[in-house]
Design an enzyme around this catalytic site. Structure first.
Site, short mmCIF file in Angstrom:
data_model
loop_
_atom_site.label_atom_id
_atom_site.label_comp_id
_atom_site.label_asym_id
_atom_site.label_seq_id
_atom_site.Cartn_x
_atom_site.Cartn_y
_atom_site.Cartn_z
N GLY A 1 1.15 -1.27 0.40
CA GLY A 1 0.09 -0.42 -0.27
C GLY A 1 0.72 1.31 0.38
O GLY A 1 1.59 1.32 -0.42
N SER A 2 0.43 2.19 0.43
CA SER A 2 1.03 3.65 0.73
C SER A 2 2.38 3.62 0.98
O SER A 2 2.81 5.13 0.43
CB SER A 2 0.14 4.48 1.13
OG SER A 2 -1.11 4.61 0.97
N ILE A 3 2.97 2.97 1.85
CA ILE A 3 3.97 2.75 2.39
C ILE A 3 5.48 3.04 1.09
O ILE A 3 6.47 3.59 1.24
CB ILE A 3 4.69 1.85 3.02
CG1 ILE A 3 4.93 0.48 2.85
CG2 ILE A 3 4.03 2.39 5.06
CD1 ILE A 3 5.10 -0.62 4.26
#
Lengths: 470, 489
Positions: B224-226
């Site tokens: 995801g956004s990491i």
């Protein structure tokens, strides 16, 4: 009297008796060291037991040496030390397995090494008696048929006896008596070799006579085939009735080799190989236990939970030993069933490694080669055949048992000469040793100086032996 | 006759030589496979007759062999209370179920057969005693390990979560925490009682949470956004700056498709135009997806691989899976990859190393779990040396990324009093429909304090489709950082 003393002293030097003493001491040192190492690693201390065992072993060798000095002073000096070393290594390994058994089950542990030592004593007594009773090996030639018959009877006894008097672990090749038991095959083997040598010498001219020539081979006449066919059938009978593959193979190979030696005709070997192939095929398709041995040989690990267990464990033991071995007392040879009899090869291979096993093989090789040397140098044909037969039977037995354990050939169950635990085998092998010593004494006795002018020049010349035997 | 006898002697010699060759074959060439045959109990009995080495971490004993009276002379045990939190790392050593974890991978050293212990074996041989195995000392900080495991067990106050935490020291690559939940008690598997041992094994292997798996190293999931840390690094290298104007719209068309990609929950990123810094802090998807063409696949893959996302498993001395981009097909998949979806997969350890690389001025170190190998007399046989895995980004870009991650931390409502944290949260959608629970991520480091952490929550009581990285994973990560800063330094 003076002559005889001088002769004996001379024999001490020329007969190699001093070499024999040196080599025997060497064997005692090796065996003593091995026993001490075993005890150190298993008991963490050296006890008086060891001294007793070593003293017993040493004493027996002293008796044997004294007997050889007196009764066969010119005999080959290497045979007895080889046998003593092998016997000693066997004692150490058997003792080591005793300790393992004792550690596992102190209540019911039996000390096989003590019994083996006792059998060694009896073996050496048998050797001495043979040396005394048999002053000239050529006497044996006179009893060719009698000894052969005795050999057959001995071989047949377990077949006739009910199983409870003759069967141990599926092989019906024992005579079980209250108190002790013997494997008659070990003794009948000797009788049959003597008998074969005698018959072959008396009928040699017959065998050497050529029959038809086919494809460059001199085929024997049909009626001369008798002894080979007899040996072939005999080995099949042993196989069929006693379920004893090892002995049957041993008898057949030895007889065939002796016939070849007597006649120098390759055709006999070819006939033998064909007969062996027929017999083996017949046995494979007829007997379940032969098929099982072959299957197990091809894939012992595939039958791990059943018939392949022992062979697999033996191979695990050999592999664990690797090149250098685990060291005496540091392996687990007791994991293999029958570790001190049929599978003593694996026990040695595990704890002494490939190096140790090769050393043992070399000691056998020296024993066999010295025996064949005796056959080459003795002047009479009977002696030549007898020595060849005895030497070769040791070689075949070694090949069959070590080959079986190392999966070179299917397992057949024979004892490793002089090494494995077992009274009959030890006794028989010491008798073989005595006969070989006797023949070699004959071959190596220097011609008495006073007699030489009377002897025909040809017989006294160094080449005489070779020519006389050819 | 002598000619025949000579031939017989040759035959006898041939037989003896054949035996020697076959013995050599068995004892040398087949020896290894025969020795390693599982039915060869000699090796097992040998192992159990030796005192196996210890596994320790910062002076604490995690696995030890003690004299026993049973079938085998030594009993392996895992001292409580550390046995459960450390179990996924330490593994277990059982007569029945063989071994797992470090007990498995470091077996030859622990059992003493490793070549590096030859002098020990020689001493044992000369003195006549059975040689002991060597000890394995880990880099784990017990305080950090406990904090991580306890936090995973507490979850959102409703019970244990399925997930994992990895914490590392950025300057050296030392792994400080490697917690996996659910875990197990290895003592149950080494117990002398057959029935309870098999019952424990059965229960563990049927548990849907896969307690025998180390979720921090053996499970790789969409990050995801990491992932935006890597994408941002690639964007910065491609010429963007934190102040570059980007779209603040709430959606954008995925390249080559008619599908619109939204920001999380369809929210805008301030609308109109905003800065790249702000987009990163708010974790807007639209600007990252739109930056994909500027970056290009090649650049993206290059930067990802410099951060360790190259699909290769790290060599940490125990079973591990790699992090990587997977396959990137068309432009739409590439665009999704920039926000850590599509085929991108990361392990928690891989994510921690990503944060650590930024923390360590852009230099990525190799993660290491084993601090030293010791002989039984505790003398060091081999000591861990920090190893550089390569520069992930330049120090300048690392510094810019740190500023952006600080801004992100400020937005995710965290922080530890008195400590400034740089972080990134992630919420990875997977599966179909709204009912599926997202994987929530948090990676963080404390600038100037040499510690980095990654948290991945897979599922658990209280985790719903609305859960985001900031709500569950973030607090756990901060707790671990706090424990490591308070205890370890």
């Amino acid at each position: 009297m003076l002559d005889s003393i001088r002769q004996r002293r001379q024999a001490g030097n020329e007969g190699g008796r001093w070499s024999e003493i040196g080599l025997l001491l060497f064997a005692v040192i090796i065996v003593g060291f091995a026993a001490a190492v075993t005890m150190m690693s298993l008991e963490q201390s050296i006890t008086v037991d060891l001294l007793w065992l070593l003293a017993g072993y040493f004493g027996l060798l002293a008796i044997a040496h004294a007997a050889v000095r007196i009764f066969a002073p010119y005999s080959d000096p290497y045979l007895l030390p080889c046998a003593a070393l092998l016997n000693g290594i066997g004692l150490v390994v058997i003792y080591r397995l005793d300790l393992a058994e004792q550690a596992m089950d102190p209540e019911n542990a039996s000390f096989d090494v003590v019994r083996q030592l006792m059998w060694t004593l009896l073996g050496i007594v048998a050797m001495v008696v043979t040396l005394i009773a048999l002053r000239d090996h050529r006497i044996l030639a006179k009893f060719g048929y009698t000894l052969g018959f005795a050999g057959l009877v001995l071989l047949a006894i377990p077949t006739i006896l009910p199983s409870r008097f003759s069967e141990i672990n599926g092989a019906k090749n024992w005579i079980l008596l209250p108190g002790f038991s013997i494997q008659p095959g070990e003794f009948s083997k000797i009788l049959l070799i003597i008998s074969m040598a005698a018959i072959l010498v008396s009928k040699r001219s017959l065998f050497a006579t050529a029959g038809k020539r086919v494809f460059g081979l001199d085929l024997p006449r049909a009626r001369d085939l008798g002894p080979v066919l007899l040996a072939w059938m005999l080995s099949l009978v042993v196989l069929v009735f006693n379920s004893d593959l090892g002995t049957s193979l041993l008898i057949f190979a030895t007889v065939l080799t002796m016939i070849y030696t007597a006649t120098e005709k390759v055709s006999w070997l070819l006939i033998g190989v064909v007969l062996f192939a027929i017999g083996a095929t017949f046995a494979y398709f007829t007997f379940g236990h032969v098929r099982v041995r072959v299957e197990t040989w091809i894939d012992p690990l595939g039958f791990y939970d059943g018939t392949g267990y022992q062979l697999s464990q033996g191979l695990f033991g050999l592999a664990t030993g690797g090149v250098g071995g685990t060291g005496l007392g540091n392996g687990r040879p007791q994991q293999v069933p029958f570790a001190n009899t049929d599978f003593i090869t694996a026990s040695i291979g595990e704890e002494l490694g490939l190096i140790g096993l090769i050393a043992v093989m070399l000691v056998y090789a020296i024993f066999i080669m010295r025996s064949i040397r005796i056959a080459l140098s003795v002047r009479d044909s009977f002696g030549k055949l007898l020595a060849t037969g005895l030497a070769f039977t040791i070689a075949v037995q070694l090949f069959v048992v070590v080959g079986g354990v190392s999966r070179l050939i299917p397992m057949t169950g024979l004892t490793m000469p002089f090494v494995a635990y077992g009274g009959s085998s030890l006794l028989a092998n010491y008798i073989i040793l005595a006969i070989l010593l006797r023949i070699s004494n004959e071959a190596r006795t220097p011609t008495p100086a006073v007699a030489s002018p009377a002897m025909p020049p040809a017989a006294a010349s160094p080449g005489a032996g070779r020519r006389a035997g050819a | 006759m002598n000619r025949a006898i000579r031939r017989v002697s040759v035959a006898a010699m041939v037989m003896v030589v054949a035996l020697m060759l076959q013995l050599t074959n068995v004892q040398v060439f087949q020896a290894n496979s025969l020795k390693q045959d599982p039915r060869n109990s000699r090796m097992l009995l040998d192992e159990f007759s030796r005192q196996r080495g210890q596994i320790t971490a910062d002076g604490q004993v995690l696995a030890v062999s003690t004299p026993a009276d049973g079938l085998v002379p030594w009993q392996r045990s895992y001292p409580d209370p550390d046995s459960v939190p450390f179990a996924p790392v330490v593994g277990y050593y059982s007569l029945q179920y063989a071994t797992a974890g470090l007990e498995q991978t470091q077996d030859s050293f622990l059992n003493g057969s490793d070549d590096r212990l030859w002098s020990e074996r020689l001493r044992g041989f000369l003195s006549g005693r059975t040689p002991q195995g060597g000890n394995v000392d880990l880099t784990l900080e017990p305080a950090g390990q406990h904090a991580a495991y306890d936090a995973l067990q507490r979850g959102v106050g409703q019970g244990p979560l399925t997930g994992s935490v990895a914490a590392v020291r950025p300057s050296t690559g030392e792994i400080l925490s490697l917690a996996s939940s659910p875990s197990f008690n290895p003592n149950d598997l080494t117990s002398g009682d057959d029935a309870s041992r098999s019952a424990a094994m059965e229960q563990l292997s049927s548990d849907p949470g896969q307690p025998l798996l180390n979720h921090a190293t053996q499970v790789s999931l969409p990050p995801g956004s990491i992932m935006k840390v890597i994408t941002a690094a690639a964007a910065l290298e491609s010429g963007m700056t934190p102040n570059s104007p980007v779209s603040g719209a709430n959606n954008t068309l995925l390249p080559g498709t008619s599908t619109y990609l939204e920001n999380y929950a369809g929210s805008t990123c301030g609308g109109g135009t905003t800065t790249f810094m702000n987009a990163f802090a708010l974790s807007c998807n639209v600007p990252f997806v739109e930056s994909a063409p500027t970056i290009g696949q090649e650049k993206f893959a290059d930067v990802a691989s410099r951060f360790g996302f190259d699909g290769n498993a790290p060599d940490i001395g125990m079973p591990a899976t790699g992090s990587g981009l997977g396959t990137i097909g068309d432009d739409a998949q590439f665009a999704m990859s920039t926000i850590g979806q599509s085929d991108v997969r990361a392990t928690t350890l891989g994510a921690a190393m990503m944060a650590a690389s930024v923390s360590n001025n852009g230099m990525r170190m190799k993660p290491q779990l084993i601090r030293r190998l010791q002989a039984p007399n505790l003398s060091t046989v081999e000591e861990m040396k920090p190893e550089e895995a390569g520069e992930a980004v330049s120090p300048e870009i690392a510094s810019t990324l740190t500023d952006m991650m600080k801004a992100s931390e400020a937005h995710s409502g965290g922080g530890i009093p008195g400590v400034e944290i740089a972080s990134k949260t992630g919420t990875a959608e997977h599966g179909e429909g709204d009912s599926s629970v997202p994987y929530t991520w948090y990676i963080a480091f404390v600038p100037g304090r040499d510690v980095a952490v990654a948290v991945c929550i897979e599922s658990g009581p209280g985790i719903t489709s609305d859960t985001v990285g900031a709500t569950v994973a973030g607090p756990i990560g901060r707790e671990v950082l706090g424990a490591l800063l308070g205890g370890g330094q």
